[in-house]
Design a protein around this motif. Sequence first.
Motif, PDB file in Angstrom:
ATOM      1  N   ILE A  97       0.570  -1.507   0.022  1.00 34.40           N
ATOM      2  CA  ILE A  97       0.135  -0.108   0.276  1.00 34.40           C
ATOM      3  C   ILE A  97       0.933   1.469   0.022  1.00 34.40           C
ATOM      4  N   LEU A  98       1.490   0.929   0.960  1.00 32.72           N
ATOM      5  CA  LEU A  98       2.994   2.325   0.578  1.00 32.72           C
ATOM      6  C   LEU A  98       3.947   2.557  -1.178  1.00 32.72           C
ATOM      7  N   ARG A  99       3.870   1.163  -1.147  1.00 33.39           N
ATOM      8  CA  ARG A  99       4.321   1.628  -2.525  1.00 33.39           C
ATOM      9  C   ARG A  99       3.269   2.164  -3.798  1.00 33.39           C
ATOM     10  N   GLU A 100       2.385   1.937  -3.401  1.00 30.09           N
ATOM     11  CA  GLU A 100       1.095   2.103  -4.913  1.00 30.09           C
ATOM     12  C   GLU A 100       0.719   3.375  -3.739  1.00 30.09           C
ATOM     13  N   LYS A 101       0.168   3.627  -2.485  1.00 31.95           N
ATOM     14  CA  LYS A 101      -0.711   4.809  -2.248  1.00 31.95           C
ATOM     15  C   LYS A 101      -0.238   5.755  -0.948  1.00 31.95           C
ATOM     16  N   GLY A 102       1.417   5.761  -0.893  1.00 30.84           N
ATOM     17  CA  GLY A 102       1.865   6.483  -0.569  1.00 30.84           C
ATOM     18  C   GLY A 102       1.215   6.309   1.099  1.00 30.84           C
ATOM     19  N   ILE A 103       2.147   7.125   1.944  1.00 32.40           N
ATOM     20  CA  ILE A 103       1.421   6.814   3.683  1.00 32.40           C
ATOM     21  C   ILE A 103       0.669   7.761   3.702  1.00 32.40           C
ATOM     22  N   GLU A 104      -0.516   8.203   3.279  1.00 27.80           N
ATOM     23  CA  GLU A 104      -1.986   8.804   3.332  1.00 27.80           C
ATOM     24  C   GLU A 104      -2.780   7.694   3.423  1.00 27.80           C
ATOM     25  N   GLY A 105      -2.567   6.808   2.232  1.00 29.35           N
ATOM     26  CA  GLY A 105      -3.013   4.906   2.178  1.00 29.35           C
ATOM     27  C   GLY A 105      -3.079   4.408   2.861  1.00 29.35           C
ATOM     28  N   LEU A 106      -2.345   4.537   3.623  1.00 28.02           N
ATOM     29  CA  LEU A 106      -2.046   2.963   5.161  1.00 28.02           C
ATOM     30  C   LEU A 106      -3.159   3.489   5.854  1.00 28.02           C
ATOM     31  N   SER A 107      -4.332   2.251   5.914  1.00 28.33           N
ATOM     32  CA  SER A 107      -4.481   1.901   7.194  1.00 28.33           C
ATOM     33  C   SER A 107      -4.896   0.351   7.359  1.00 28.33           C
ATOM     34  N   LEU A 108      -5.065   0.146   8.810  1.00 21.09           N
ATOM     35  CA  LEU A 108      -5.592  -1.074   9.534  1.00 21.09           C
ATOM     36  C   LEU A 108      -6.822  -1.887   8.660  1.00 21.09           C
ATOM     37  N   ARG A 109      -7.424  -0.831   8.251  1.00 19.48           N
ATOM     38  CA  ARG A 109      -8.668  -1.073   7.040  1.00 19.48           C
ATOM     39  C   ARG A 109      -7.916  -1.570   5.995  1.00 19.48           C
ATOM     40  N   GLU A 110      -7.269  -0.853   5.775  1.00 20.72           N
ATOM     41  CA  GLU A 110      -6.972  -0.722   3.745  1.00 20.72           C
ATOM     42  C   GLU A 110      -5.709  -2.337   3.211  1.00 20.72           C
ATOM     43  N   CYS A 111      -4.894  -2.491   4.726  1.00 20.85           N
ATOM     44  CA  CYS A 111      -4.346  -3.680   5.160  1.00 20.85           C
ATOM     45  C   CYS A 111      -4.909  -4.856   4.782  1.00 20.85           C
ATOM     46  N   ALA A 112      -5.830  -4.470   6.184  1.00 16.49           N
ATOM     47  CA  ALA A 112      -7.059  -5.896   6.351  1.00 16.49           C
ATOM     48  C   ALA A 112      -8.092  -6.492   3.973  1.00 16.49           C
ATOM     49  N   ALA A 113      -7.916  -4.748   3.517  1.00 15.84           N
ATOM     50  CA  ALA A 113      -8.378  -5.535   2.293  1.00 15.84           C
ATOM     51  C   ALA A 113      -7.679  -6.320   1.406  1.00 15.84           C
ATOM     52  N   GLN A 114      -6.442  -5.582   1.412  1.00 17.40           N
ATOM     53  CA  GLN A 114      -5.676  -5.933   0.805  1.00 17.40           C
ATOM     54  C   GLN A 114      -4.947  -7.492   0.712  1.00 17.40           C
ATOM     55  N   ALA A 115      -5.350  -7.977   1.714  1.00 19.08           N
ATOM     56  CA  ALA A 115      -5.008  -9.056   2.980  1.00 19.08           C
ATOM     57  C   ALA A 115      -5.997 -10.212   2.158  1.00 19.08           C
ATOM     58  N   GLY A 116      -6.875  -9.493   1.331  1.00 13.31           N
ATOM     59  CA  GLY A 116      -8.261 -10.167   2.091  1.00 13.31           C
ATOM     60  C   GLY A 116      -8.850 -11.283   2.733  1.00 13.31           C
ATOM     61  N   VAL A 117      -9.157  -9.767   4.199  1.00  9.31           N
ATOM     62  CA  VAL A 117      -9.514 -10.568   5.293  1.00  9.31           C
ATOM     63  C   VAL A 117     -10.010  -9.689   5.640  1.00  9.31           C
ATOM     64  N   SER A 118     -11.456  -9.419   6.746  1.00  9.08           N
ATOM     65  CA  SER A 118     -11.843  -8.394   7.687  1.00  9.08           C
ATOM     66  C   SER A 118     -11.456  -7.276   8.098  1.00  9.08           C
ATOM     67  N   HIS A 119     -11.860  -6.275   8.279  1.00  6.00           N
ATOM     68  CA  HIS A 119     -11.149  -5.242   8.662  1.00  6.00           C
ATOM     69  C   HIS A 119     -11.161  -5.140   9.966  1.00  6.00           C
ATOM     70  N   ALA A 120     -12.161  -6.405  10.750  1.00  9.58           N
ATOM     71  CA  ALA A 120     -11.281  -6.557  12.296  1.00  9.58           C
ATOM     72  C   ALA A 120     -10.718  -7.555  12.503  1.00  9.58           C
ATOM     73  N   ALA A 121      -9.744  -7.831  11.890  1.00  9.74           N
ATOM     74  CA  ALA A 121      -8.480  -8.887  11.283  1.00  9.74           C
ATOM     75  C   ALA A 121      -7.587  -8.871  12.128  1.00  9.74           C
ATOM     76  N   PRO A 122      -7.508  -7.436  11.769  1.00  9.57           N
ATOM     77  CA  PRO A 122      -5.823  -6.926  12.403  1.00  9.57           C
ATOM     78  C   PRO A 122      -5.650  -6.247  13.870  1.00  9.57           C
ATOM     79  N   GLY A 123      -6.842  -6.434  14.220  1.00  7.42           N
ATOM     80  CA  GLY A 123      -6.453  -5.907  15.868  1.00  7.42           C
ATOM     81  C   GLY A 123      -6.117  -7.063  16.416  1.00  7.42           C
ATOM     82  N   TYR A 124      -6.702  -8.161  16.152  1.00  9.35           N
ATOM     83  CA  TYR A 124      -6.317  -9.660  16.227  1.00  9.35           C
ATOM     84  C   TYR A 124      -4.602  -9.855  16.859  1.00  9.35           C
ATOM     85  N   HIS A 125      -3.993  -8.936  15.476  1.00  9.69           N
ATOM     86  CA  HIS A 125      -2.599  -9.260  15.736  1.00  9.69           C
ATOM     87  C   HIS A 125      -1.357  -7.616  15.875  1.00  9.69           C
TER      88      HIS A 125
END
Lengths: 199, 199
Positions: B26-54
């Motif tokens: 995400i950093l590569r594609e959208k820069g720091i602005e685009g980086l969020s827990l929800r976006e990471c979850a989406a890109q990893a193909g899991v629900s947006h609440a999943a990162p909270g577990y890790h």
Amino acid sequence: MTTSKNTTRKRDGSLRTALVEAGISILREKGIEGLSLRECAAQAGVSHAAPGYHFKNLTGLYTAISARGFELFAASMDVSRSKADQTPKAQLLAICEGYLDFAVNHRELFLFMFSGQQLDGGNQDFAAASSRAYAILRETCEPFVEPGTDPEEIELLVWSLVHGYTHLAMINKKRPRHVGEALPKLPNLLRHLTFDGTI
Amino acid sequence: MTTSKNTTRKRDGSLRTALVEAGISILREKGIEGLSLRECAAQAGVSHAAPGYHFKNLTGLYTAISARGFELFAASMDVSRSKADQTPKAQLLAICEGYLDFAVNHRELFLFMFSGQQLDGGNQDFAAASSRAYAILRETCEPFVEPGTDPEEIELLVWSLVHGYTHLAMINKKRPRHVGEALPKLPNLLRHLTFDGTI
DNA sequence: TGTACATCAGTGAACGCGCGTTCACTGATGTAC
DNA sequence: TGTACATCAGTGAACGCGCGTTCACTGATGTAC
């Protein structure tokens, strides 16, 4: 609170200035995270829609803040060299001290200016202020340029060293160092630079 | 899309890794602005609440991404010096090239790592990875340290120069420079460093 | 000097958006017997 | 080998929040006459 509410409507651009100063103040207090159009408006004591009248958008505000930052940055180097001896070496050390001074006194603003944040490239204030800063470097390096060589080489050398040293100092500590901590190391660093023996 | 939806629940920490890799992507594609827990979850193909577990929170994710960045950073310097001649000068040039290489290949990640972003200071992965990077610098500078002097002085000198040069190169251009553009200037810069005549 | 009017900086309500976080839940995995 | 059960990684709906932006408006300022 900071300004009386509704009594005067200024047409002299003073709100624009006030919004930029508010932005710089917010950077100092809350860092880049806390910087927004709405927060600037609140700190300047106007409605949250007011900034829209002075800046096309968020990028416009960022650009104006960065431009103001480069003015202060150039001024810091200018003041420092004007106090120093007139020898080329003393002048060079002085602008480097001015560089570091600025960063220490405006840590978050410095990090913001050099964050790679997308700005309005066509903005004239910004272009003028950053050119001014670079011109100071160029003038001060000029005595060290060997005839027939590219002046950019020594400019890049000095700029890289002082920027790298300053940037690492600002990053590595959560709290800004005192000038007194970081400053004494600068002459040692510069001592290791050589241009055919002239430094 | 990137991973099959619900078929396997892994207990091997692979989602954590996947989230960090997603963050880097995400950093590569959208820069720091685009980086969020929800976006990471989406890109990893899991629900947006999943990162909270890790990750405890956003800072936890940022710290993990930065830690992974420093691993890649150290690896880039390591690979570069392993390919170079064994002379101290060649090794020093090589780690500087590795430094620049990393930044050019991971511009946004590099800027993020050195943005002064608040991280989880107590994180062990991060501490290990950044120590590893600094150790490479220290080892490579070691042959240049005069007996009885503080090794930190030359480390700071080299680190400041290469970091400043690299950082300015990453800031000044909207698009990443090609390695070929920036790399040839490095030896020239290093040529101007002197430690009692040993470089 | 006084009046009518155009200008325009700033207001405040409203909008839709993406965010981090919480929480009751589900269902596959691993384990005890 | 089979069964019962505890564990726990991930789900999806819901929350409140601050954000940038839009828009009809207001009312002080400046100007024309």
